[in-house]
Design a protein around this motif. Structure first.
Motif, mmCIF file in Angstrom:
data_model
loop_
_atom_site.group_PDB
_atom_site.id
_atom_site.type_symbol
_atom_site.label_atom_id
_atom_site.label_comp_id
_atom_site.label_asym_id
_atom_site.label_seq_id
_atom_site.Cartn_x
_atom_site.Cartn_y
_atom_site.Cartn_z
ATOM 1 N N UNK A 75 0.861 -1.179 0.000
ATOM 2 C CA UNK A 75 0.000 0.000 0.000
ATOM 3 C C UNK A 75 0.907 1.241 0.000
ATOM 4 N N UNK A 76 0.671 2.148 -0.935
ATOM 5 C CA UNK A 76 1.506 3.328 -1.074
ATOM 6 C C UNK A 76 0.898 4.523 -0.342
ATOM 7 N N UNK A 77 1.740 5.275 0.296
ATOM 8 C CA UNK A 77 1.333 6.500 0.958
ATOM 9 C C UNK A 77 1.391 7.661 -0.033
ATOM 10 N N UNK A 78 0.599 8.692 0.237
ATOM 11 C CA UNK A 78 0.649 9.913 -0.564
ATOM 12 C C UNK A 78 1.847 10.721 -0.057
ATOM 13 N N UNK A 79 3.005 10.443 -0.625
ATOM 14 C CA UNK A 79 4.281 10.924 -0.080
ATOM 15 C C UNK A 79 4.592 12.358 -0.510
ATOM 16 N N UNK A 80 5.149 13.113 0.408
ATOM 17 C CA UNK A 80 5.605 14.461 0.093
ATOM 18 C C UNK A 80 6.943 14.397 -0.636
ATOM 19 N N UNK A 81 7.039 15.100 -1.767
ATOM 20 C CA UNK A 81 8.321 15.213 -2.457
ATOM 21 C C UNK A 81 9.211 16.174 -1.674
ATOM 22 N N UNK A 82 8.669 17.318 -1.317
ATOM 23 C CA UNK A 82 9.324 18.242 -0.385
ATOM 24 C C UNK A 82 8.744 17.954 0.994
#
Length: 285
Positions: A16-23
């Motif tokens: 399951x992938x998280x909505x990851x912050x690039x910054x």
């Protein structure tokens, strides 16, 4: 809530992938907390107030936590102390890990839209992405021979001379700007501008003369004063500022900003936004 299942870009496992912050998220939170109005506006969409910064379904939960373990000491021991004027900045390997994790995210997020680069430079970028990934997963002991520079800027910063560019300090101190810097054939680097901080990683070639007291090792103390004497670096900063100016704030949005300022007049002189604007004003005298 729908789960996004796919391959984690870091560990390569199907999860399951998280909505990851690039910054990192703490940067956006700090920008909101230290602005006059408590809002964020990004250069690409100046007429839209946003509550968050760039995100992508990229990492699984365990890899998110791994990155958080680098972000927390960076925020507490570098980012916030620098914003408060501290010159006593000591670091361990978490700083290099943080920088590599940040630049790796920039590569992953932007590489498919990168244009104007030779096939060799695209290959070099892919190679750096994989080396960074292996280092972050503790599969190798270092992140290769790439050089990573941490350049801390403030209202006294001058790059290759005096600056009279409109919005110079607002850009340096209040903007977020991740991008690739390349001449298309023989040079490629990753440039990530955080508020008050320039992080510059050289890919091809793997270093460049002109940096002074900016190179990040596995541990050490940040030395001052820092300089950037690279020929043409002032032009790079100017081009990034001009690019941000291409999307001017509309009259309607400018009126809304002024209205919000009037409602928050007591916050004005205490805000970092005002500090940057005042530095720009003094710079034009």
């Amino acid at each position: 809530m729908t789960n996004h299942i796919g391959e984690c870009a870091l560990c390569k496992e199907n999860k399951i992938l998280k909505d990851s912050h690039i910054i990192p998220k703490f940067v956006g939170k700090w920008l909101k907390r230290t602005s006059i109005t408590g809002n964020i506006r990004i250069a690409q969409q100046p007429n839209k107030r946003v509550q968050d910064i760039i995100k992508e379904y990229l990492l699984c939960e365990s890899c998110e936590q791994k990155f958080s373990s680098f972000e927390k000491p960076f925020a507490e021991k570098i980012f916030i102390p620098h914003q408060e004027g501290s010159k006593e900045l000591v670091y361990e390997e978490w700083l290099l890990k943080f920088i590599v994790s940040l630049q790796w995210r920039v590569i992953v997020y932007f590489k498919n839209t990168a244009t104007g680069m030779s096939s060799q430079l695209h290959y070099d970028l892919e190679e750096a992405q994989e080396v960074f990934r292996l280092y972050l997963n503790d599969k190798i002991d270092d992140a290769g021979s790439y050089s990573h520079h941490l350049y801390l800027v403030d209202t006294n910063t001058k790059i290759n001379g005096n600056y009279d560019i409109d919005g110079f300090y607002t850009y340096l101190l209040r903007s977020i700007d991740p991008t690739f810097i390349t001449n298309g054939e023989s040079t490629l680097s990753i440039f990530t501008k955080l508020p008050g901080i320039i992080i510059h990683s050289h890919i091809t070639p793997r270093n460049m003369d002109g940096w002074v007291n900016t190179l990040v090792q596995k541990q050490g103390k940040i030395q001052f004063p820092q300089y950037n004497n690279i020929s043409g670096y002032d032009g790079l900063i100017e081009s990034r500022i001009e690019l941000s100016h291409e999307n001017e704030i509309s009259t309607v949005q400018r009126d809304k900003i002024n209205e919000n300022i009037q409602k928050n007049i007591e916050k004005l002189e205490k805000s970092k936004s005002y500090e940057a604007a005042l530095a720009d004003f003094n710079n034009r005298k």
